[in-house]
Enzyme design. Structure first.
Site, PDB file in Angstrom:
ATOM      1  N   ARG A   1      21.083 -25.327  -4.360  1.00  0.00           N
ATOM      2  CA  ARG A   1      20.244 -24.222  -4.849  1.00  0.00           C
ATOM      3  C   ARG A   1      20.090 -23.122  -3.814  1.00  0.00           C
ATOM      4  O   ARG A   1      19.995 -21.939  -4.168  1.00  0.00           O
ATOM      5  CB  ARG A   1      18.881 -24.771  -5.278  1.00  0.00           C
ATOM      6  CG  ARG A   1      18.952 -25.571  -6.582  1.00  0.00           C
ATOM      7  CD  ARG A   1      17.596 -26.146  -6.976  1.00  0.00           C
ATOM      8  NE  ARG A   1      17.206 -27.268  -6.119  1.00  0.00           N
ATOM      9  CZ  ARG A   1      16.025 -27.867  -6.172  1.00  0.00           C
ATOM     10  NH1 ARG A   1      15.105 -27.431  -7.030  1.00  0.00           N
ATOM     11  NH2 ARG A   1      15.746 -28.897  -5.382  1.00  0.00           N
TER      12      ARG A   1
ATOM     13  N   LYS B   1      28.507 -39.148  -4.317  1.00  0.00           N
ATOM     14  CA  LYS B   1      27.225 -38.445  -4.296  1.00  0.00           C
ATOM     15  C   LYS B   1      26.224 -39.272  -5.089  1.00  0.00           C
ATOM     16  O   LYS B   1      26.415 -39.510  -6.285  1.00  0.00           O
ATOM     17  CB  LYS B   1      27.361 -37.045  -4.897  1.00  0.00           C
ATOM     18  CG  LYS B   1      26.137 -36.160  -4.671  1.00  0.00           C
ATOM     19  CD  LYS B   1      26.449 -34.709  -5.029  1.00  0.00           C
ATOM     20  CE  LYS B   1      25.343 -33.786  -4.532  1.00  0.00           C
ATOM     21  NZ  LYS B   1      24.102 -33.925  -5.292  1.00  0.00           N
TER      22      LYS B   1
ATOM     23  N   ALA C   1      27.246 -27.182 -11.394  1.00  0.00           N
ATOM     24  CA  ALA C   1      27.736 -26.988 -12.762  1.00  0.00           C
ATOM     25  C   ALA C   1      27.384 -25.584 -13.251  1.00  0.00           C
ATOM     26  O   ALA C   1      26.232 -25.169 -13.219  1.00  0.00           O
ATOM     27  CB  ALA C   1      27.123 -28.034 -13.688  1.00  0.00           C
TER      28      ALA C   1
ATOM     29  N   GLY D   1      19.441 -31.931  -0.985  1.00  0.00           N
ATOM     30  CA  GLY D   1      18.104 -31.931  -1.555  1.00  0.00           C
ATOM     31  C   GLY D   1      17.126 -31.035  -0.819  1.00  0.00           C
ATOM     32  O   GLY D   1      16.858 -31.228   0.368  1.00  0.00           O
ATOM     33  N   ASP D   2      16.580 -30.038  -1.526  1.00  0.00           N
ATOM     34  CA  ASP D   2      15.549 -29.140  -0.989  1.00  0.00           C
ATOM     35  C   ASP D   2      16.014 -28.355   0.227  1.00  0.00           C
ATOM     36  O   ASP D   2      15.231 -28.078   1.142  1.00  0.00           O
ATOM     37  CB  ASP D   2      14.274 -29.914  -0.628  1.00  0.00           C
ATOM     38  CG  ASP D   2      13.542 -30.443  -1.842  1.00  0.00           C
ATOM     39  OD1 ASP D   2      13.947 -30.112  -2.975  1.00  0.00           O
ATOM     40  OD2 ASP D   2      12.565 -31.211  -1.670  1.00  0.00           O
TER      41      ASP D   2
ATOM     42  N   CYS E   1      23.936 -37.087 -11.079  1.00  0.00           N
ATOM     43  CA  CYS E   1      23.508 -36.137 -12.110  1.00  0.00           C
ATOM     44  C   CYS E   1      22.564 -36.832 -13.088  1.00  0.00           C
ATOM     45  O   CYS E   1      22.871 -37.896 -13.635  1.00  0.00           O
ATOM     46  CB  CYS E   1      24.714 -35.585 -12.858  1.00  0.00           C
ATOM     47  SG  CYS E   1      24.263 -34.378 -14.139  1.00  0.00           S
TER      48      CYS E   1
END
Length: 332
Positions: free
Chosen positions: A239, A153, A31, A215-216, A113
């Site tokens: 990320r 997801k 987002a 994740g991570d 989310c």
């Protein structure tokens, strides 16, 4: 008829099939970040599939301002998965029908989310608290899209006492889900603690459809390690990609048995300038410039002088000024 900002007629309606293997890493729906320029940049570095930013099903049906921009695409932006969120089956079904009519072929429902404003709507991770309702929504989307064309997801559950990930995944598979993406944290955890990657291995053993690990995954080494440890089909970088789209190129190098190298100043300059060019070309207006002011420091965070650059960027009000800053901080 959909608003024409939702769809470019020359964009292919159906890329055929989606790749699910270690040599085809995905870009996550981010987002505020995974807009068209960023997706095209990630594809340049090796992202095999990209997912749009979260799109409100209700906003799409009611043609809310800004929804069309989230769906902008080009022929080079394929294969593309549209991620939707919402809690009402009729709106999710209608949204998929509208998108199918407009040429989009692949969809994803966000059940992970944990942002408060999404949870308040009963959407995102809130759906993990009512599995029968989540399945009703999933069934409506699959009816509109067709078997195998919708992924889901999910997280582990709302909290550590209410894990639903295994049962929900198997029931989604039975409905005709195309794939499952698991971020192995609870909604309550947000991004705190550590992702329980070992649960990905357990889910992979139970599923017959592809499993995407999330994740991570901050580096390509993280991604390959999780694939090797869990047997997941591929990874979805979030990320890690935000900090540098070259994570996809590093991923592919590791798949070939090569060692990725830290990006040189010249390579970072090329990345920044390419992102700027795409943003200027595809996102006219000031919003793209404001976004680039936050993007640039992330890309070059390893270089000296980033703190001073960040201060200068706060005062930058034009593309010309941004180019001048790049020439000063990242000279050829």
């Amino acid at each position: 008829m959909m608003h024409k900002a939702f769809f470019l007629p020359e964009s292919p309606a159906d890329p055929g099939s989606l790749p699910f293997d270690r040599e085809h890493p995905w870009l996550a729906p981010l987002a505020g970040y995974s807009d068209l320029p960023f997706r095209l940049l990630c594809r340049r570095y090796g992202a095999a599939v990209c997912v749009t930013e979260m799109v409100s099903a209700k906003g799409l049906v009611y043609r809310s301002p800004g929804t069309g921009e989230l769906l902008q695409s080009l022929p080079g932006d394929q294969p593309l998965v549209v991620q939707l969120f919402g809690a009402e089956a009729p709106f999710l079904q209608r949204a998929v029908e509208m998108l199918r009519d407009a040429g989009y072929g692949w969809f994803d429902l966000n059940m992970g989310c944990s942002v408060a404003k999404v949870l308040k709507q009963g959407a995102g991770a809130a759906m993990l608290g009512d599995v029968p309702h989540a399945l009703e929504v999933a069934r409506a989307m699959l009816q509109a899209a067709g078997p195998g064309r919708v992924g889901f997801k999910i997280r582990l559950g709302l909290d550590s006492r209410r894990h639903v990930w295994r049962d929900l995944s198997l029931r989604l598979q039975d409905l005709g889900a195309g794939w499952i993406t698991l971020h192995p944290r609870t909604a309550r955890q947000g991004f705190g603690g550590e992702a329980a990657h070992e649960l990905l291995a357990e889910l992979k053993q139970a599923l017959d459809i592809p499993l995407i690990a999330s994740g991570d995954l901050f580096s390509a080494r993280d991604g390959l390690r999780v694939l090797e440890q869990t047997g997941a089909d591929t990874v979805m970088y979030a990320r890690g990609a935000m900090h540098g789209p070259a994570i996809f190129a590093d991923h592919l190098r590791l798949c070939r048995g090569e060692e990725p190298q830290p990006p040189s100043p010249a390579a970072l300059r090329d990345m920044v300038l390419r992102h700027m060019e795409l943003a200027q070309e595809l996102c006219p207006g000031r919003a793209a410039l404001w976004k680039m002011r936050s993007v640039v420091p992330r890309y070059i965070r390893s270089l000296p002088g980033v703190k001073a650059l960040r201060l200068e960027l706060c005062r930058c009000t034009s593309w010309e000024g941004l180019h001048e800053l790049m020439d000063r901080f990242l000279p050829e």
